[in-house]
Design an enzyme around this catalytic site. Structure first.
Site, mmCIF file in Angstrom:
data_model
loop_
_atom_site.group_PDB
_atom_site.id
_atom_site.type_symbol
_atom_site.label_atom_id
_atom_site.label_comp_id
_atom_site.label_asym_id
_atom_site.label_seq_id
_atom_site.Cartn_x
_atom_site.Cartn_y
_atom_site.Cartn_z
ATOM 1 N N CYS A 83 76.068 67.454 -9.334
ATOM 2 C CA CYS A 83 77.501 67.631 -9.082
ATOM 3 C C CYS A 83 78.228 67.957 -10.386
ATOM 4 O O CYS A 83 77.896 68.942 -11.037
ATOM 5 C CB CYS A 83 78.077 66.409 -8.365
ATOM 6 S SG CYS A 83 79.634 66.776 -7.494
ATOM 7 N N HIS A 101 74.756 66.505 -3.174
ATOM 8 C CA HIS A 101 74.340 65.109 -3.304
ATOM 9 C C HIS A 101 73.222 64.726 -2.347
ATOM 10 O O HIS A 101 73.406 63.899 -1.445
ATOM 11 C CB HIS A 101 75.541 64.196 -3.066
ATOM 12 C CG HIS A 101 76.561 64.235 -4.148
ATOM 13 N ND1 HIS A 101 76.388 63.611 -5.364
ATOM 14 C CD2 HIS A 101 77.776 64.836 -4.199
ATOM 15 C CE1 HIS A 101 77.455 63.808 -6.125
ATOM 16 N NE2 HIS A 101 78.308 64.551 -5.443
ATOM 17 N N ARG A 108 87.983 55.371 1.267
ATOM 18 C CA ARG A 108 88.759 55.338 0.019
ATOM 19 C C ARG A 108 89.852 56.400 0.015
ATOM 20 O O ARG A 108 91.008 56.120 -0.323
ATOM 21 C CB ARG A 108 87.820 55.553 -1.171
ATOM 22 C CG ARG A 108 88.491 55.637 -2.533
ATOM 23 C CD ARG A 108 87.592 56.376 -3.512
ATOM 24 N NE ARG A 108 87.371 57.758 -3.111
ATOM 25 C CZ ARG A 108 86.382 58.528 -3.579
ATOM 26 N NH1 ARG A 108 85.499 58.029 -4.430
ATOM 27 N NH2 ARG A 108 86.270 59.792 -3.180
ATOM 28 N N SER A 129 80.590 66.735 -1.766
ATOM 29 C CA SER A 129 81.827 65.991 -2.006
ATOM 30 C C SER A 129 82.395 66.430 -3.343
ATOM 31 O O SER A 129 82.137 65.826 -4.385
ATOM 32 C CB SER A 129 81.549 64.481 -2.005
ATOM 33 O OG SER A 129 82.729 63.748 -2.234
ATOM 34 N N GLU A 150 71.012 62.796 -3.062
ATOM 35 C CA GLU A 150 70.699 61.388 -3.348
ATOM 36 C C GLU A 150 71.562 60.408 -2.564
ATOM 37 O O GLU A 150 71.285 59.201 -2.542
ATOM 38 C CB GLU A 150 70.864 61.117 -4.859
ATOM 39 C CG GLU A 150 72.281 60.830 -5.325
ATOM 40 C CD GLU A 150 73.156 62.083 -5.474
ATOM 41 O OE1 GLU A 150 74.313 61.943 -5.910
ATOM 42 O OE2 GLU A 150 72.671 63.180 -5.163
#
EC number: 2.3.1.31
Length: 315
Positions: free
Chosen positions: A142, A235, A249, A192, A237
């Site tokens: 990222c 991502h 959030r 993201s 992971e």
């Protein structure tokens, strides 16, 4: 093979609970093999969760991996207990005389800032300069991948009008790349981010090869062919719940936040998401570790510096 993480760390306990075999220091020292030494520069605010995510993926190879944790000295994370950092993390000054087969640089929640405005940018450039002589191969995730590309080649990032958020299909563009061995024509990946890399900057560097991309989220995976360094802007992971946690959030800050794309069944935030990407995360890291094991030197003290025009020279 098992993975060696710092003894008594939260990552050790979490992995053992999942059934991942973790090797203790004493056992690792008895084995007559050299483990691959991987340095994780963890810039994520959720450091413990990220440690577990990366260690989990590294553990699914037939090789012994020794994972070391690195943090910045010039910036004190606010979301990780100081006691954890003191017990399990080191800074550049503490590892500068060591050598590593690989270094992973994570993302960071600073992507909308210009690189030079990031508090620890000067220190990150120092770490990259040190890596020219002390690390064989790098893997950026990222923002970490964006930062590596910018520091190495001046490839700029671009900002999108809205956040790319959800699970998106990535199209394999270089099926002959060893990193893509075993991948289907497309595969799902959590995304993201507010930014991406400028395709023009990638196209201007013939040594950079796009491995996977998406019509919705742009370039997702790039390889520096001469060295095998990897820049992954998404991502693989992530845990199953990571996007949900990020959504919760973001909603607390902005109630109009859109649901992550193709994540919640029936597009309902009350539904439990399914993890459709983990197998591809295992596959990518297994391919990376396999080629790293093949190519790295047995005696890391024989590492040669990278060319002067590589990794941070002039930026």
């Amino acid at each position: 093979m098992p993975i060696k993480v710092p003894d008594r760390s939260p990552a050790e306990a979490a992995l053992q609970q999942e059934g991942v075999e973790v090797i203790p220091d004493a056992t690792a020292l008895r084995q007559d093999i050299r483990p691959l030494r991987i340095l994780l520069l963890n810039l994520m605010p959720t450091k413990i969760a990220t440690e577990v995510q990366i260690a989990r993926l590294l553990s699914h190879t037939p090789l012994q991996i020794e994972l070391s944790l690195l943090t910045t000295a010039t910036y004190q994370p606010r979301n990780t207990p100081f006691e954890h950092l003191k017990a399990f993390y080191r800074t550049l000054d503490e590892v500068k005389d060591e050598r590593f087969d690989g270094m992973i640089v994570t993302g960071a929640p600073v992507e909308t800032l210009p690189f030079e405005k990031v508090d620890y940018w000067t220190e990150l450039k120092e770490i990259l300069a040190w890596s020219r002589t002390n690390v064989f191969r790098r893997f950026g995730i990222c923002w970490g991948g964006q930062a590596l590309l910018y520091a190495a080649y001046g490839v700029e990032k671009i900002q999108y009008p809205e956040k790319l958020f959800g699970v998106f299909e990535q199209r394999v563009q270089a099926p002959r790349s060893e990193l893509m061995r075993g991948f289907p024509d497309s595969f799902p990946t959590p995304v993201s981010r507010w930014t991406g890399v400028d395709p023009r900057g990638i196209a201007a560097k013939p040594e950079l090869r796009v491995l996977a991309d998406s019509p919705q989220t742009g370039i997702g995976l790039v390889e520096h062919v001469p060295t095998g360094d990897v820049f992954c802007f998404n991502h693989l992971e992530y845990d199953t719940e990571t996007l949900r946690n990020e959504f919760t959030r973001d909603v607390s800050l902005n109630p109009t936040t859109a649901l992550p794309h193709n994540y919640f069944p029936g597009n309902s935030a009350a539904a439990d998401p399914a993890n459709t990407w983990r197998a591809y995360g295992y596959l990518m890291f297994m391919n990376w570790i396999t080629t790293l094991y093949r190519d790295t030197l047995y005696d890391l003290s024989a590492l040669s510096p990278r060319p002067e025009n590589d990794w941070g020279a002039g930026i």
